[in-house]
Every structure is written in structure tokens, then in C-alpha cells.
Design a protein around this motif. Structure first.
Motif, mmCIF file in Angstrom:
data_model
loop_
_atom_site.group_PDB
_atom_site.id
_atom_site.type_symbol
_atom_site.label_atom_id
_atom_site.label_comp_id
_atom_site.label_asym_id
_atom_site.label_seq_id
_atom_site.Cartn_x
_atom_site.Cartn_y
_atom_site.Cartn_z
ATOM 1 N N LEU A 347 0.828 -1.203 0.000
ATOM 2 C CA LEU A 347 0.000 0.000 0.000
ATOM 3 C C LEU A 347 0.870 1.264 0.000
ATOM 4 O O LEU A 347 0.580 2.232 -0.727
ATOM 5 C CB LEU A 347 -0.917 -0.019 1.215
ATOM 6 N N ILE A 348 1.936 1.253 0.783
ATOM 7 C CA ILE A 348 2.870 2.385 0.790
ATOM 8 C C ILE A 348 3.465 2.588 -0.605
ATOM 9 O O ILE A 348 3.564 3.720 -1.099
ATOM 10 C CB ILE A 348 3.974 2.151 1.843
ATOM 11 N N ALA A 349 3.834 1.505 -1.247
ATOM 12 C CA ALA A 349 4.379 1.596 -2.604
ATOM 13 C C ALA A 349 3.321 2.102 -3.586
ATOM 14 O O ALA A 349 3.619 2.922 -4.473
ATOM 15 C CB ALA A 349 4.908 0.232 -3.042
ATOM 16 N N THR A 366 2.698 8.243 8.776
ATOM 17 C CA THR A 366 2.187 7.322 9.790
ATOM 18 C C THR A 366 2.200 5.888 9.270
ATOM 19 O O THR A 366 2.525 4.947 10.007
ATOM 20 C CB THR A 366 0.774 7.724 10.220
ATOM 21 N N PHE A 367 1.841 5.693 8.026
ATOM 22 C CA PHE A 367 1.953 4.361 7.422
ATOM 23 C C PHE A 367 3.393 3.854 7.513
ATOM 24 O O PHE A 367 3.634 2.681 7.826
ATOM 25 C CB PHE A 367 1.524 4.418 5.949
ATOM 26 N N ILE A 368 4.335 4.722 7.233
ATOM 27 C CA ILE A 368 5.747 4.314 7.260
ATOM 28 C C ILE A 368 6.167 3.948 8.675
ATOM 29 O O ILE A 368 6.890 2.955 8.892
ATOM 30 C CB ILE A 368 6.621 5.428 6.661
ATOM 31 N N LYS A 369 5.712 4.718 9.668
ATOM 32 C CA LYS A 369 5.990 4.359 11.066
ATOM 33 C C LYS A 369 5.387 2.999 11.403
ATOM 34 O O LYS A 369 6.007 2.180 12.087
ATOM 35 C CB LYS A 369 5.416 5.427 12.002
ATOM 36 N N ALA A 370 4.176 2.766 10.946
ATOM 37 C CA ALA A 370 3.513 1.494 11.242
ATOM 38 C C ALA A 370 4.259 0.324 10.610
ATOM 39 O O ALA A 370 4.421 -0.744 11.229
ATOM 40 C CB ALA A 370 2.069 1.538 10.745
ATOM 41 N N GLN A 371 4.733 0.511 9.394
ATOM 42 C CA GLN A 371 5.456 -0.559 8.708
ATOM 43 C C GLN A 371 6.731 -0.932 9.454
ATOM 44 O O GLN A 371 7.178 -2.085 9.417
ATOM 45 C CB GLN A 371 5.774 -0.129 7.272
#
Length: 502
Positions: A347-349, A366-371
Motif C-alpha cells: 500500500l505504501i508503494a 504514519t503508514f511508514i511508522k507502522a510498517q
């Protein structure tokens, strides 16, 4: 009376002859016409992402049946992170889920249908329920665009249940379902001048709901009256074998509407003075609400101070980030093969590859922190979960026990701020949402007044499974408050301040 008025409204708006007795079809037709003239044109609230293409056939089928209960034929909108088996995708506002035609009802939707509700459509929302970025603009999604506040079109509808809040305020359906992790029902309900209830986590199933956090997520009703919220909650509540958090729901749920007494005489309510903020207009509205509660017989107990354990907010963040990665990956794995993004990493990609449409205003930090989180066995996560959940419960439990009160009350949120794609959300004043969210305890907001024409809500909070008490207090307050002003679809608040032209 309401159905007759809606039928007349649809006749006016659509030009279609709707003569005859009230029916589910006529009521739904009135709402669909209203969506066309208010949401898609005119003020363009952009609160509804999709209208159910089969609404008429389903309404006619309901009209052929015996009445199933108080929700029979009632048109309900569903936030677009909740699956329905209708011919509508469940997108969470993201292009990545544009092909997510799940062909299954979330259990809460199935319960509403069994109660006779008509699923009219899906509402717009803050994309991914506002968890993608800390600099987000509430109410915006790549699929739907920005939801506008019906009281002032340049103001936020808050989020993430933005469309549900704005649509109900504008009269686009009888009721709506929102979801909350922290503030996502009560903030848009407060800011759009409607009733919103975040139930105890575990009273309503989260199965087939696009997740953030299994510790804090819960769906809940958003309506124009407390009684309507009670009717919806009665239908929605119940245990679900696929959601272990709901194990107690069948034994805890009640007929919430039947239990309303309209009285708070003798009920001790703690007043959270420290949660009022500095806005003098909010203070004045709150004081007026307290006077009405006292006049109705409630015993108000001032609580000047709320001692919160240090690091509570940071702990909540780690809990949400960790659970987002685990829970969202698990959900994406169950989606149809037409959905190509199967993990948070993918999803990030996807967002990077489609940045012009997915990230024109804010990013995905925030997505990147979660990953980057380490899973549910991570000691730091487990410590954060204990601090956030037990810490918040301890604060609320002590406040109620030490002051010998059954409920707590505070302003829900300040008035709506400007929609700002440059700076993102600029919320004013304290929010009442975090302690009930982290603890998993219920939280009800009821419209209490206006600041420069913008609604402000009154929050009722209590211990786990106290929905009945909260709804009763809210119903009692609603009765003494009187009718709440309807939205005017003003272009802006400041327009009322312009000097007259000479």
C-alpha cells in the motif's frame, strides 16, 4: 409526519409523483433526490461516496414485508470502510481499494438488515480513517474528495466519519454508521451538530471493517436524535464468533430505546472543568448546558483536575501503529483478488506510485511508522498497550469513584476549523475523545449549542457497558435543550461579518 415531509420533499426535488401513503420506497426516493440536489450539486457536501444501485428494489421488498421492527424501511448510510454485499466497493477512500467489491455484509450491517434497515449508500471519510498522516486534512479521500460542513461550507466536517456526520446533519438519510479509533465518531458528530455514540469496544462487531486497531476500533451510530441512536445500537449490538472482543456483547446488550426514561433526576454527573478550554463562547455554551442538566435534576459535581499518566499519548501512538500493520495486513489478505495491494508495504508503494492523486496534500508518514513496528509480541508494544489501556481506564475509574459520580461530562470538541490543504487540521481546544478511546469505554456526544453558527457537542462518558446510562442522560438533556438549529449551508462564517454595501 417525518415520512410525509420526506415524500413531499422528494416530490419537490425530483419532480417525480410520489402521491400515496408513506413507504420505504418513497422515503428512500426522497433521500436519493436530496443527495442529488444537496450533496452532488448545490452546496456539494461530497458526503456520500456511492448510492446503492439497488436501493429501489430493496425498498420495494421491504414494503412487501411485515414490519420487522422500529428500523423497518429506515434509510441508513454506511461509512465506506465497512463492507456490504451490495454492488458498492468498500474503499476506505483509497484508490488502492477501488475494486474491493467484497460481496459480503459486515455482521453489523447484516444485523441492521435483519432489523429492516435499508442500506442507502456509502459515506465519504478521511482516507484510511485518518491514520495515513499526522498532517492530514480531515474529510478528504482520493476517491471522494473533501467533505464540507453543512453549517459553513469552508469548514471541516472533522473525521474520520466525516461523510456520516455531514450527511445526517444535512438530512440525506435517517441514520448512518461511523467508526472510531479515537474521536472519529464523536468529533464529526459534534462538529456537524448531530448525535454520535462510540460504544464500548466489543459491543459491536468489527468483522469486515477496514481496521486500524483491534484494541480501540468500534463502529457506532450517528443520528439526529438520541432515541434514533438507541434504536440503531439495539440492532447493531451483539456477539460475533469472528471477533473475540465481542464475547460479552450478547449478555451486555439491551433494548436501549425502550430503556430511555428521559430523566436524570438524582444522577450524579462529574463535570470535567479542565477539558473546557479557553474559548469563552464554548465556555458559555457549556455553562448553559450544565444549567439545563441541573434544572432537570442532575447532581453536578465539579472536577477541576484530571491527572493523566505521563507518556499516555505516545503509548497510544505505538499501539495504533503496531496494530495497524498487523490488522490491516490481515484484512487485505481477505479481500477479492481484484485488490492488488495485499499488505501495508504494498500500500505504501501504491501511494508513492500514485502520489499525484493519493498524496496531493499530505503524505503517509504514519503508514511508514507502522510498517517499521515489530509486531504484537514486541515488549515495547506490550508495555505501551498496558499503559494506554490500563492507564486510561484507571484515570476514568478513579474520577468516577473518587467523586462518586455515575457519568462524566465535558465539551466534545471546539467548533469546526477551516478546511486547509496547506496546514492540514487545525483543531481548537481540548478533545474529550482520547480517554474513552484508549480505555475502550463508551462516549456519547449530543449537540449542545453553537459558536458563531457552528455546532459544539456535549460529551457523556461512563464505564464499560454503560451505553444505557449515557443514552438516557443524553435523551434527558436533549429534551430540556429543545430543537437544535438546522444547517444553513452558509458559504462561510465570516460572510455574516461583512459590512453592508453602500
Amino acid at each position: 409526519m417525518q415520512r410525509v415531509l420526506l415524500a413531499a420533499m422528494a416530490l419537490t426535488l425530483s419532480g417525480t409523483a410520489l402521491a400515496g401513503p408513506p413507504t420505504a420506497e418513497r422515503e428512500a426516493a426522497a433521500y436519493v433526490a436530496h443527495i442529488a440536489t444537496i450533496d452532488r450539486a448545490g452546496p456539494r457536501l461530497i458526503s456520500v461516496i456511492a448510492v446503492n444501485p439497488d436501493w429501489r428494489a430493496q425498498a420495494r421488498a421491504l414494503d412487501r414485508e411485515a414490519t420487522r421492527g422500529p428500523l423497518h424501511g429506515k434509510a441508513i448510510l454506511i461509512k465506506d470502510n465497512i463492507e456490504t454485499k451490495d454492488r458498492m466497493a468498500t474503499t476506505a477512500g483509497s484508490m488502492a481499494l477501488a475494486a474491493n467489491f467484497a460481496n459480503r455484509d459486515a455482521p453489523l450491517v447484516a444485523r441492521l438488515r435483519r432489523g429492516g434497515a435499508l442500506i442507502l449508500g456509502k459515506t465519504n471519510l478521511s482516507e484510511w480513517a485518518n491514520i495515513r498522516s499526522s498532517r492530514s486534512m480531515s474529510g478528504w479521500s482520493a476517491i471522494g474528495g473533501i467533505v464540507r460542513n453543512p453549517y459553513a461550507l469552508d469548514r471541516t466536517a472533522c473525521g474520520s466519519s466525516s461523510g456520516s456526520g455531514a450527511a445526517i446533519a444535512a438530512g440525506l438519510a435517517w441514520g448512518a454508521v461511523g467508526t472510531e479509533t479515537d474521536g472519529s465518531i464523536v468529533c464529526p458528530a459534534s462538529i456537524n451538530g448531530i448525535v454520535g455514540l462510540k460504544p464500548t469496544v466489543g459491543l459491536v462487531s468489527r468483522t469486515h471493517v477496514v481496521p486500524i486497531s483491534h484494541s480501540q476500533d468500534t463502529p457506532g451510530p450517528m443520528t439526529r436524535s438520541v432515541r434514533d441512536a438507541a434504536l440503531m445500537l439495539t440492532a447493531m449490538a451483539g456477539s460475533d464468533a469472528a471477533d473475540t472482543a465481542t464475547a460479552q456483547a450478547d449478555t451486555r446488550k439491551a433494548d436501549y430505546a425502550a430503556a430511555l426514561t428521559g430523566s436524570v433526576a438524582g444522577v450524579r454527573i462529574g463535570v470535567l472543568r479542565g477539558q473546557v478550554g479557553d474559548n469563552p463562547a464554548v465556555k458559555a455554551v457549556f455553562e448553559a448546558a450544565l444549567a439545563k442538566l441541573a434544572g432537570a435534576g442532575a447532581v453536578l459535581v465539579d472536577i477541576a483536575r484530571v491527572d493523566v499518566p505521563p507518556g499516555l499519548g505516545k503509548a497510544e501512538g505505538l499501539v495504533l501503529y503496531t496494530e495497524l500493520k498487523v490488522d490491516l495486513d490481515a484484512y487485505l489478505a481477505t479481500t477479492p483478488t481484484t485488490v492488488k495491494t495485499r499488505t501495508l508495504a504494498e500500500l505504501i508503494a501504491f501511494n508513492r506510485d500514485h502520489a499525484a492523486k493519493e498524496m496531493p496534500f499530505f503524505g503517509q508518514e504514519t503508514f511508514i511508522k507502522a510498517q517499521a513496528t515489530k509486531g504484537l509480541s514486541d515488549p515495547d508494544y506490550l508495555a505501551a498497550l498496558k499503559l494506554s489501556r490500563d492507564g486510561a481506564r484507571g484515570v476514568l475509574d478513579r474520577l468516577m469513584a473518587d467523586n462518586k459520580v455515575a457519568l462524566l461530562v465535558a465539551p466534545t470538541q471546539g467548533p469546526a476549523w477551516m478546511i486547509d490543504p496547506v496546514q492540514g487540521d487545525q483543531a481548537e481546544g481540548p478533545s474529550a475523545s482520547s480517554l474513552p478511546a484508549m480505555s475502550g469505554y463508551p462516549h456519547l456526544t449530543v449537540p449542545m449549542g453553537q459558536v458563531m453558527g457552528l455546532p459544539v457537542g456535549l460529551s457523556f462518558m461512563g464505564p464499560a457497558w454503560s451505553e444505557g446510562a449515557l443514552l438516557n442522560a443524553g435523551d434527558a438533556y436533549e429534551r430540556v435543550r429543545g430543537p437544535f438549529p438546522k444547517p444553513t449551508f452558509a458559504r462561510t462564517v465570516s460572510a455574516t461579518l461583512d459590512p453592508p454595501r453602500r
